[in-house]
Write a protein that holds these residues in place. Structure first.
Motif, PDB file in Angstrom:
ATOM      1  N   ASP A   1      11.617 -22.941 -11.359  1.00  0.00           N
ATOM      2  CA  ASP A   1      11.444 -21.666 -10.662  1.00  0.00           C
ATOM      3  C   ASP A   1      10.505 -20.734 -11.397  1.00  0.00           C
ATOM      4  OD1 ASP A   1      13.030 -21.232 -12.853  1.00  0.00           O
ATOM      5  OD2 ASP A   1      14.730 -20.366 -11.753  1.00  0.00           O
ATOM      6  N   GLY A   2       9.961 -21.204 -12.530  1.00  0.00           N
ATOM      7  CA  GLY A   2       9.017 -20.385 -13.296  1.00  0.00           C
ATOM      8  C   GLY A   2       9.692 -19.294 -14.101  1.00  0.00           C
ATOM      9  N   VAL A   3      11.008 -19.302 -14.112  1.00  0.00           N
ATOM     10  CA  VAL A   3      11.739 -18.266 -14.873  1.00  0.00           C
ATOM     11  C   VAL A   3      12.014 -18.803 -16.275  1.00  0.00           C
ATOM     12  CG1 VAL A   3      13.834 -16.886 -15.012  1.00  0.00           C
ATOM     13  CG2 VAL A   3      12.782 -17.353 -12.783  1.00  0.00           C
ATOM     14  N   TYR A   4      11.553 -18.097 -17.281  1.00  0.00           N
ATOM     15  CA  TYR A   4      11.798 -18.456 -18.685  1.00  0.00           C
ATOM     16  C   TYR A   4      12.624 -17.372 -19.368  1.00  0.00           C
ATOM     17  CZ  TYR A   4       8.393 -22.221 -18.205  1.00  0.00           C
ATOM     18  OH  TYR A   4       7.735 -23.366 -17.816  1.00  0.00           O
ATOM     19  N   ASP A   5      12.171 -16.165 -19.171  1.00  0.00           N
ATOM     20  CA  ASP A   5      12.865 -15.061 -19.822  1.00  0.00           C
ATOM     21  C   ASP A   5      14.024 -14.617 -18.939  1.00  0.00           C
ATOM     22  OD1 ASP A   5      13.497 -13.146 -21.649  1.00  0.00           O
ATOM     23  OD2 ASP A   5      11.923 -11.733 -21.027  1.00  0.00           O
ATOM     24  N   GLY A   6      15.283 -14.592 -19.445  1.00  0.00           N
ATOM     25  CA  GLY A   6      16.454 -14.167 -18.694  1.00  0.00           C
ATOM     26  C   GLY A   6      17.103 -15.272 -17.891  1.00  0.00           C
ATOM     27  N   LYS A   7      16.781 -16.507 -18.138  1.00  0.00           N
ATOM     28  CA  LYS A   7      17.356 -17.643 -17.435  1.00  0.00           C
ATOM     29  C   LYS A   7      18.844 -17.733 -17.788  1.00  0.00           C
ATOM     30  CE  LYS A   7      16.710 -21.571 -15.082  1.00  0.00           C
ATOM     31  NZ  LYS A   7      16.141 -21.629 -13.727  1.00  0.00           N
ATOM     32  N   PRO A   8      19.810 -17.901 -16.764  1.00  0.00           N
ATOM     33  CA  PRO A   8      21.247 -18.015 -17.070  1.00  0.00           C
ATOM     34  C   PRO A   8      21.505 -19.248 -17.932  1.00  0.00           C
ATOM     35  CG  PRO A   8      20.906 -17.625 -14.733  1.00  0.00           C
ATOM     36  CD  PRO A   8      19.565 -17.921 -15.306  1.00  0.00           C
ATOM     37  N   THR A   9      22.517 -19.144 -18.840  1.00  0.00           N
ATOM     38  CA  THR A   9      22.821 -20.238 -19.768  1.00  0.00           C
ATOM     39  C   THR A   9      24.192 -20.869 -19.509  1.00  0.00           C
ATOM     40  OG1 THR A   9      23.734 -18.664 -21.363  1.00  0.00           O
ATOM     41  CG2 THR A   9      21.402 -19.209 -21.587  1.00  0.00           C
ATOM     42  N   ASP A  10      24.969 -20.364 -18.496  1.00  0.00           N
ATOM     43  CA  ASP A  10      26.275 -20.981 -18.245  1.00  0.00           C
ATOM     44  C   ASP A  10      26.081 -22.282 -17.463  1.00  0.00           C
ATOM     45  OD1 ASP A  10      25.608 -19.004 -16.004  1.00  0.00           O
ATOM     46  OD2 ASP A  10      27.246 -20.200 -15.101  1.00  0.00           O
TER      47      ASP A  10
END
Length: 1020
Positions: free
Chosen positions: A459-468
């Motif tokens: 999704d191009g999301v790196y910063d703030g990606k959920p870790t659960d």
């Protein structure tokens, strides 16, 4: 009846006529007269009570001359073996009367003591029987003195050192051992160098040996200037040509000043070189000097091989600059790759160059930006092509921004990646790159490790990606049916059962409240959670195992009312086998109890409240035991006193502490002591059993000697024999030779109690028989311990003189008793030195004691070590010695032989110094003769008069150090009342001086006026 008795009358013989009686008596006398006549004809017997066979010395056909047989053993018959010269000596030499037992075994019995008792009577200490002058024995004897013989002393005649005293006999005791006492003529006669004139020490051993007086060798290492190199081979006169030995300067320049001044390469004097020659030169040779550059500028690499001239061609050595630029400025300015001046490079050349060579410089990047990886091989131009060196940015993007902008996998600019390249890239190269997820909030583990970035960040999301986990794995959670996670209300925290390796094969770790072990460990979730209950499930055993409890009959749990806490007997491994830990009850199982089944003790079905005393089970064993009969003897029913749980047979009773069984008692049977059937109250005293042993003992007889019947005084419980009495518990502990004696050697009289303990009671014969010295004749006390210190031996006694009024010290400690007590006087012997040393006092001439009237209290100056080397303690007189007076010999001041009443005034000795002193002239100036007003006892020059306190301050204030001689101010040496200020303060401009003092009352341009206004030397 003897011949002197009267002949009995006829009445004595009952009717026999008197003439008949007389005739019978006369006939009886005939044989006696004949025997007396024959005896009178024999020659007189010359050997006294010597009773040996005459044939040992005399022949059967003639009495004289006697010839001693080989069978005659002089040692066996007399105790004196014949050796050396004694073997060939005529018998009459030692036995002039031929009454053999009159001869004395001591040497002085035959040989005249030329030493007059000075060395005692034991001639064997120095002489042998081989010859009176056998030097072997004398040499060994000398080893025991204070002066061992070495070198030429070995062959010297005794008389050469032991010269006759004033009394005529040779001097042996207290002979001086210092070299000078014998070799003073050699000392005085030596001229190269003159020992006496130069005041050499009289300790000859410093240079000479006992082998030879010349050549001498002085160990210079003992002085403050050890000889090394070329110094070691030069003769004394090379350095001591002036005749001066003591206090000669040791610095190099004191001898080598000409070498220093004459040296031109480099010129030492012109160059201001230090005069510490050892900085460059050694003691081997002046030439070939080597200067070790100081740590401030050590020579290394290219500097090491250059000559001094190459750097010091300008003649400058001291203060020469040590920075590189001072010499290498031309190299700095002509360097173009890079151009040093243009780039503003530092003139500290060592940052890039070494002392090996200017070319091949290497700049070590500062720790702020060290060159590693891909940077390490880059040329300076690749980064500094713009000519910028100082202040160059060290951030990656300052060089690598183009790489950042063109990267698309992933697009750094679109994803707004930080431009800190080090987050993913290394200095080795732009590719390959790797992001350390461990530095983020989601470190990669398991199956996550091999995933590409796009698999999670599509999704191009790196910063703030959920870790659960559920954010990615919700589908896995929802479709799982074994068990159904959603229906059972399982937590979405997948890590409770799953790992990052794979979703399948999950494993739930039971909480610490109920961990799965034993039989539970292999059970499936369904076997316990078949009812679908997970949360709040009971952990009590009976919640699952009540059916097992109810159906158990061996023993019947329900009937015996066992608690339903299964863990008391069962484990989680399985219901069978079960084991009850009796150790947790009041009756732990030991010995034979351990292997019994429960029914063997609990056949009555009683478990709770079962008695634990032995008799409750073992009363029958107690009643039927007959060896010994427990009931009849009233033994306690506490079986553990003798029996163990192992077996009833083989009981062992531990005797009480009041009578423990040890030694011989340990192996005895009970019957041996308790054959009478008495156990309780049995006596523990030895005699209760051992009285027969006591009664029949005869060595010694216990009953007769009235020994106490406490057997422990001598015997142990190991056995009646051997016995040993501890004499240490008496008033006479056994020590030394006493320790090994048998009882009968001292108690042969059968007396034990009250036996005297004083030495004399046993050793009276030793006391009476002692002759060296004769104890009885000298009236020695009978307290043997005064001299005989140990009980080891009677001989080898030593008397502790320290307990008397005359303790032995120094040379007295080594003297034999006879040296002082040759007259046999011990008690009341005078302790005054003169009682023995009056001859030493009388013959002493340096100084002459008798002529000077010295007191005979020798200890005022002498010690007990030796008569020579006396030292008088002047501090006890009215004139204690200080300063230069301390090392002076007595003759320096007492050459007139006046000691008592000697004047202590300085002038009595130093009048000559007073008279010849001219600066100032003491006699002309009529100085007082009390020298102490200005001088000290250290030395005559350097006097100091207390000018400041009495007159004018010249040692303090502005005048301190402004003068050198008294005559600087006191221009008239005949009158010190006169002085001149104008010698130092000429005031040539008198007009100015007069003007400055115009308003001063009484001003005059003269010295006395100056002193009147300036008595302290100050201007104000």
């Amino acid at each position: 009846m003897s011949l002197a008795e009267p002949i009995p009358s006829s009445r004595t013989f009952r009717g026999v006529p008197s003439w008949t009686t007389f005739l019978a008596a006369l006939l009886a006398l005939v044989p006696l007269a004949r025997a007396a006549e024959e005896k009178a004809e024999d020659p007189p017997y010359p050997h006294g009570d010597f009773t040996e066979d005459c044939a040992l010395c005399h022949a059967p056909d003639r009495w004289v001359p006697a010839a001693v047989s080989k069978e005659f053993d002089h040692r066996k018959l007399s105790g004196f073996p014949l050796t050396g010269g004694h073997q060939t000596a005529a018998c009459r030499n030692c036995h002039p009367t031929l009454e053999f037992k009159l001869a004395s075994p001591s040497c002085v019995g035959c040989h005249r003591d030329i030493h007059l008792g000075e060395l005692g009577v034991d001639c064997g200490r120095c002489h042998t029987t081989r010859a009176f002058r056998d030097r072997t024995g004398m040499g060994r004897a000398h080893e025991r003195t204070r002066f061992s013989l070495t070198g030429r002393h070995v062959a010297a005649d005794c008389e050469s050192c032991h010269t006759p005293s004033q009394q005529g006999q040779l001097q042996w005791v207290n002979t001086p051992v210092d070299c000078y006492s014998c070799h003073k003529p050699d000392y005085d006669a030596t001229t190269a160098p003159s020992h006496a004139a130069l005041g050499f020490p009289t300790d000859c051993a410093q240079c000479h040996t006992t082998g030879l007086w010349a050549p001498a060798s002085f160990d210079h290492a003992q002085s403050s200037f050890a000889l090394t190199g070329a110094h070691a081979t030069v003769n004394c006169s090379s350095c001591h040509a002036s005749g001066r030995f003591d206090g000669l300067p040791t610095e190099c320049v004191s001898c080598h000043r000409p070498d220093f001044d004459a040296t031109t390469d480099p010129p030492h004097k012109a160059g201001g070189f230090p005069q510490t020659c050892t900085q460059c030169h050694s003691t081997v040779s002046w030439a070939g000097a080597s200067f070790t550059h100081p740590p401030t500028f050590p020579l290394s690499a290219g500097h090491a091989g250059v000559s001094c001239q190459s750097c010091h061609g300008d003649g400058v050595y001291k203060g020469k600059s040590t920075d590189c630029y001072a010499c290498h400025r031309p190299d700095y300015e002509r360097t173009t790759a890079p151009a040093h001046p243009a780039a503003g490079f530092s003139t500290t050349c060592t940052q890039c160059h070494t002392t090996a060579s200017w070319a091949g410089a290497s700049y070590a990047h500062t720790p702020r930006f060290p060159l590693t990886g891909g940077h390490a091989g880059a040329s300076c131009q690749s980064c500094h092509g713009d000519g910028v060196y100082a202040g160059k940015s060290t951030r990656c993007e300052s060089c690598h921004q183009p790489e950042y902008d063109r990267t698309t996998d992933p697009s750094h600019r679109q994803a707004a990646f930080p431009n800190d390249c080090t987050l993913c890239h290394t200095i080795v190269g732009w590719r390959p790159s790797t992001f350390d997820h461990g530095r983020s909030q989601f470190p990669l583990t398991g199956a996550h490790v091999g995933l590409s970035c796009s698999q999670c960040h599509s999704d191009g999301v790196y910063d703030g990606k959920p870790t659960d986990c559920a954010s990615c794995h919700r589908d896995d959670y929802d479709r799982t049916t074994d068990p159904a996670h959603g229906a059972a209300g399982f937590s979405t925290t997948c890590t409770q059962c799953h790992t990052t390796a794979t979703w399948a094969g999950a494993s739930y770790a039971h909480t610490p409240r109920f961990p799965l072990t034993g039989g539970h460990a292999a059970a499936s979730c369904q076997s316990c959670h078949g009812d679908g209950v997970y949360a709040g499930k009971s952990t009590r055993c009976e919640s699952c195992h009540q059916p097992d409890y109810d159906r158990t009959t061996d023993p019947s749990h329900r009937q015996a009312a066992f608690p339903n806490d299964c863990t008391l007997c069962h484990t989680i491994v399985g219901w069978r086998p079960s084991s009850f830990d009796h150790g947790r009850s009041q009756f732990p199982l030991t010995g034979a109890h351990v292997g019994l089944s429960c029914s063997q003790c609990h056949s009555d079905g009683v478990y709770d409240g079962k008695p634990t005393d032995c008799a409750s089970c073992h009363r029958a064993d107690y009643d039927r035991t007959t060896d010994p009969a427990h009931g009849a003897a009233g033994f306690s029913t506490t079986c553990t006193q003798c029996h163990t749980t192992a077996t009833w047979a083989g009981a062992s009773y531990a005797h009480t502490p009041s009578f423990p069984l040890t030694g011989g008692h340990a192996g005895a049977s009970c019957q041996a002591c308790h054959g009478d059937g008495v156990y309780a109250g049995k006596s523990t005293r030895c005699e209760s059993c051992h009285q027969p042993d006591y009664d029949r003992t005869t060595d010694p007889n216990h009953r007769q000697a009235a020994f106490p019947n406490d057997c422990t005084l001598c015997h142990t419980i190991v056995g009646w024999r051997p016995s040993s009495f501890d004499h240490g518990t008496t008033q006479f502990p056994l020590q030394g030779a006493h320790a090994g004696l048998s009882c009968s050697q001292c108690h042969f009289d059968g007396v034990y109690d009250g036996k005297p303990t004083d030495c004399y009671s046993c050793h009276r014969k030793d006391y009476d028989g002692a002759t060296d010295p004769n104890h009885r004749l000298a009236g020695f006390p009978t307290d043997c311990t005064l001299c005989h210190t140990g009980t080891t031996s009677w001989s080898g006694a030593t008397y502790n003189h320290q307990t008397t009024g005359f303790p032995l010290t120094g040379a007295h400690t080594t003297l034999a008793c006879a040296a002082c007590h040759a007259d046999g006087v011990y008690d009341g012997k005078s302790t005054a030195c003169a009682s023995c040393h009056q001859p030493d006092y009388d013959r002493t001439t340096d100084p002459n004691h008798r002529a000077a009237g010295f007191a005979a209290t020798c200890q005022d100056c002498h010690t007990t070590v030796t008569w020579d080397g006396a030292r008088f303690d002047h501090s006890g007189t009215s004139f204690p010695l200080t300063g230069a007076h301390v090392p002076l010999g007595c003759n320096s001041c007492h050459s007139d032989n006046v000691y008592d009443g000697k004047s202590t005034a300085c002038a009595s000795c130093h009048q000559a110094d007073y008279d010849r002193t001219t600066d100032p002239n003491h006699r002309t100036a009529r100085f007082p003769t009390d020298c102490a007003l200005c001088h000290t006892t250290i030395q005559w020059p350097g006097a100091r008069f207390e000018h400041d306190a009495q007159y004018f301050p010249i040692y303090s204030g502005k005048h301190s150090g402004k003068w050198s001689r008294c005559s600087d101010c006191h221009t008239n040496s005949n009158n010190y009342a006169e002085f001149s200020c104008l010698g130092c303060h000429p005031h040539s401009d008198r007009g100015k001086t007069d003007g400055d003092h115009r308003d001063e009352p009484g001003y005059r341009y003269e010295s006395r006026a100056c002193y009147q206004c300036h008595p302290q030397g100050r201007a104000e």
